[in-house]
Scaffold this motif. Structure first.
Motif, PDB file in Angstrom:
ATOM      1  N   MET A  27       0.844  -1.186   0.000  1.00 56.13           N
ATOM      2  CA  MET A  27       0.000   0.000   0.000  1.00 56.13           C
ATOM      3  C   MET A  27       0.882   1.240   0.000  1.00 56.13           C
ATOM      4  N   ARG A  28       0.433   2.256  -0.729  1.00 59.06           N
ATOM      5  CA  ARG A  28       1.232   3.479  -0.848  1.00 59.06           C
ATOM      6  C   ARG A  28       0.603   4.573   0.012  1.00 59.06           C
ATOM      7  N   PHE A  29       1.464   5.373   0.669  1.00 56.61           N
ATOM      8  CA  PHE A  29       1.023   6.411   1.596  1.00 56.61           C
ATOM      9  C   PHE A  29       1.744   7.720   1.308  1.00 56.61           C
ATOM     10  N   VAL A  30       1.143   8.805   1.830  1.00 60.81           N
ATOM     11  CA  VAL A  30       1.799  10.111   1.892  1.00 60.81           C
ATOM     12  C   VAL A  30       1.600  10.657   3.304  1.00 60.81           C
ATOM     13  N   TYR A  31       2.410  11.643   3.651  1.00 59.49           N
ATOM     14  CA  TYR A  31       2.223  12.353   4.914  1.00 59.49           C
ATOM     15  C   TYR A  31       1.499  13.659   4.625  1.00 59.49           C
ATOM     16  N   VAL A  32       0.312  13.818   5.238  1.00 55.93           N
ATOM     17  CA  VAL A  32      -0.501  15.009   5.049  1.00 55.93           C
ATOM     18  C   VAL A  32      -0.329  15.911   6.272  1.00 55.93           C
ATOM     19  N   VAL A  33      -0.141  17.214   6.028  1.00 54.92           N
ATOM     20  CA  VAL A  33       0.022  18.186   7.105  1.00 54.92           C
ATOM     21  C   VAL A  33      -1.370  18.626   7.580  1.00 54.92           C
ATOM     22  N   GLY A  34      -1.609  18.454   8.895  1.00 55.05           N
ATOM     23  CA  GLY A  34      -2.910  18.805   9.447  1.00 55.05           C
ATOM     24  C   GLY A  34      -2.846  20.035  10.330  1.00 55.05           C
ATOM     25  N   VAL A  48      -2.090  19.466   1.834  1.00 51.68           N
ATOM     26  CA  VAL A  48      -0.659  19.777   1.897  1.00 51.68           C
ATOM     27  C   VAL A  48       0.078  18.506   2.293  1.00 51.68           C
ATOM     28  N   ILE A  49       1.063  18.105   1.488  1.00 52.71           N
ATOM     29  CA  ILE A  49       1.815  16.878   1.760  1.00 52.71           C
ATOM     30  C   ILE A  49       3.288  17.198   1.950  1.00 52.71           C
ATOM     31  N   VAL A  50       3.951  16.354   2.711  1.00 52.20           N
ATOM     32  CA  VAL A  50       5.390  16.499   2.945  1.00 52.20           C
ATOM     33  C   VAL A  50       6.140  15.874   1.765  1.00 52.20           C
ATOM     34  N   THR A  51       7.145  16.567   1.260  1.00 58.20           N
ATOM     35  CA  THR A  51       7.915  16.066   0.109  1.00 58.20           C
ATOM     36  C   THR A  51       9.383  15.853   0.445  1.00 58.20           C
ATOM     37  N   GLU A  52       9.738  15.992   1.702  1.00 50.58           N
ATOM     38  CA  GLU A  52      11.150  15.895   2.093  1.00 50.58           C
ATOM     39  C   GLU A  52      11.291  14.969   3.294  1.00 50.58           C
TER      40      GLU A  52
END
Length: 383
Positions: free
Chosen positions: A314-321, A353-357
Motif C-alpha cells: 500500500m502506498r502512503f503520503v504524509y498530510v500536514v494537518g 498539503v503533503i510532505v515532500t522531504e
C-alpha cells in the motif's frame, strides 16, 4: 501613610506561579524551535503528460540475410563482425577453381557449336545455289536448312550454359546488397558452405525499427473507442522516445509507423513499430529498450514519487494537518508513470498539503513540523 503587608505564604505562591508560567513559555518556544523545517507541497489539479514505458526490441530497417548461391569451400572472409560496409563491397569469396573450369568448358562448347553453325550455314548457302540451277531437289536443300537450324539451336544452348557458368562463377564472390553493419560471422575460411548456409546478417541501420506490443485497451484508447481508424490514430500520435537498456534516453525521437489491426488471441496484444533515426550507428539490431509513449491526462492530481512510501503493497503520503502535525494517509496511483511523478486516483484532494522531504528518513507519523513551501517561506499555520 499606610503600608500593606503580604504574608510569606502568599509571596511564595505568587513566585511559584510566575516561575511555572515562565518555564511553560520557555518550553513552548523550545518545542516550536525544535519542529523540523520540511518541504511541503499544496496539492492542485493539473493537466499532465506522462510517458508509459513499453518493452521493445530493435532491428535494422532492412536486415538482409547473406547466403551463398553456390556450394563450395569458403576461401576468404573479407570483413569482420560489426564492420560497416558499403553496397557492392566484397564480403566473402568461395572456391572458384571448379566454377572457373565450368566456365572454360562451357566456352569450349560454345566454340564447337559456333563451328557447327558456320559449317551448316555454308552447306545451306551452297545448296541454295544448286537448287536455283535445278541441280538438287527442294527436299535436299530443305535438309541443309534444317541442319543449319539445329546447329543454331545447339549454339544457343551452349551459350546459355556459358552464361549460367559465368553467373555461378560470379556467385563465388559474395558482395553486400545494401550498405550496413555486418553481424556475427559464424563460419571461418575453409568451411564448406551451400545456399542453405547463413553467412551473416547485414543490417542497414541508418534507421532502426523498434518492435513493441499494445494491448486491446491501449488500442481502444488510441482509436477513441473505435471512433477513428488506426491510421488516423497513428497520424495524430506525438513523437515517442526510446529508453536504452542502460536507462539513458536515446537523443533522437521516433514515430510510430504501424500498428497491427489483428490482436493475437494468445497474448491479447497487437504488434506495433516505431522508426528511429540512427545517424551515428549507435543502435544495433538485437538491442532492447523501452518505448516511452506520452499519455495526456486532464484534471489530475500529480505528486512527486519521492513524496510517497510503501507499506505492505500500500502506498502512503504524509498530510500536514492542524497545528502543523502530520499523519500518514493511504493513496492509490495510476499505473502510468514516468519514474518521477505519480497520478493520484484517490486519497488526496486539491488543497491538501503533503510532505515532500525526508520521507522514509526523518519523517514520522504524528510529528510536528515547520512547513516550508517552494518559495522558501515557512507557513505560520496549516489547516
Amino acid at each position: 501613610m499606610k503600608f500593606h503587608t503580604i504574608s510569606v505564604p502568599s509571596l511564595l505562591t505568587a513566585m511559584t506561579l510566575f516561575i511555572t508560567m515562565s518555564c511553560g513559555d520557555k518550553n513552548q518556544n523550545q518545542q516550536n524551535n525544535m519542529a523540523p523545517q520540511l518541504a511541503v507541497l499544496t496539492v492542485e489539479e493539473t493537466n499532465s503528460t506522462l510517458e508509459t514505458a513499453i518493452p521493445a526490441s530493435l532491428e535494422g530497417e532492412n536486415d538482409v540475410e547473406i547466403r551463398p548461391q553456390v556450394t563450395g569451400f569458403l576461401t576468404k572472409v573479407h570483413v569482420n563482425d560489426g564492420q560497416k560496409v558499403e553496397k557492392g563491397q566484397v564480403l566473402f569469396t568461395i572456391d572458384q577453381v571448379q566454377l572457373q573450369a565450368a566456365v572454360d568448358q562451357a566456352a569450349a562448347q560454345v566454340a564447337v557449336a559456333q563451328a557447327g553453325v558456320n559449317t551448316a550455314q555454308t552447306n545451306a548457302d551452297n545448296n541454295k545455289i544448286l537448287l536455283d540451277k535445278n541441280i538438287i531437289s527442294q527436299s535436299a536443300y530443305q535438309t541443309s536448312v534444317d541442319n543449319l537450324n539445329a546447329a543454331k539451336a545447339q549454339l544457343n544452348q551452349a551459350q546459355a550454359l556459358l552464361t549460367s557458368a559465368r553467373k555461378n562463377l560470379s556467385y563465388s564472390t559474395v558482395t553486400a546488397p545494401v550498405s550496413g553493419i555486418v553481424g556475427a560471422i559464424p563460419y571461418k575460411e575453409g568451411t564448406l558452405v551451400s545456399p542453405s548456409t547463413l553467412l551473416t546478417i547485414l543490417s542497414n541501420n541508418s534507421s532502426m525499427l523498434a518492435y513493441f506490443s499494445l494491448n486491446e485497451k491501449n488500442i481502444l484508447e488510441l482509436t477513441d473507442g473505435g471512433k477513428r481508424t488506426i491510421k488516423e490514430a497513428i497520424d495524430s500520435l506525438p513523437e515517442v522516445s526510446l529508453q536504452l537498456a542502460t536507462g539513458e534516453i536515446y537523443p533522437y525521437k521516433g514515430r510510430i509507423t504501424s500498428i497491427s489491426g489483428v490482436i493475437d488471441p494468445s497474448t491479447g496484444s497487437a504488434q506495433a513499430k516505431a522508426l528511429f533515426p540512427n545517424p551515428n550507428g549507435m543502435l544495433h539490431s538485437g538491442n532492447t529498450g523501452n518505448i516511452l509513449m506520452p499519455v495526456e491526462h486532464d484534471g489530475t492530481i500529480e505528486i512527486p514519487q519521492n513524496a510517497t512510501f510503501e507499506v505492505q503493497d500500500m502506498r502512503f503520503v504524509y498530510v500536514v494537518g492542524d497545528s502543523a502535525k502530520i499523519h500518514s494517509r493511504p493513496i492509490t496511483v495510476a499505473p502510468q508513470n514516468d519514474g518521477k511523478k505519480f497520478i493520484i486516483t484517490s486519497g488526496l484532494k486539491p488543497g491538501d498539503v503533503i510532505v515532500t522531504e525526508g520521507i522514509g528518513i526523518s519523517v514520522a507519523d504524528g510529528m510536528t513540523i515547520t512547513p516550508v513551501y517552494k518559495n522558501g517561506q515557512a507557513s505560520q499555520e496549516v489547516k
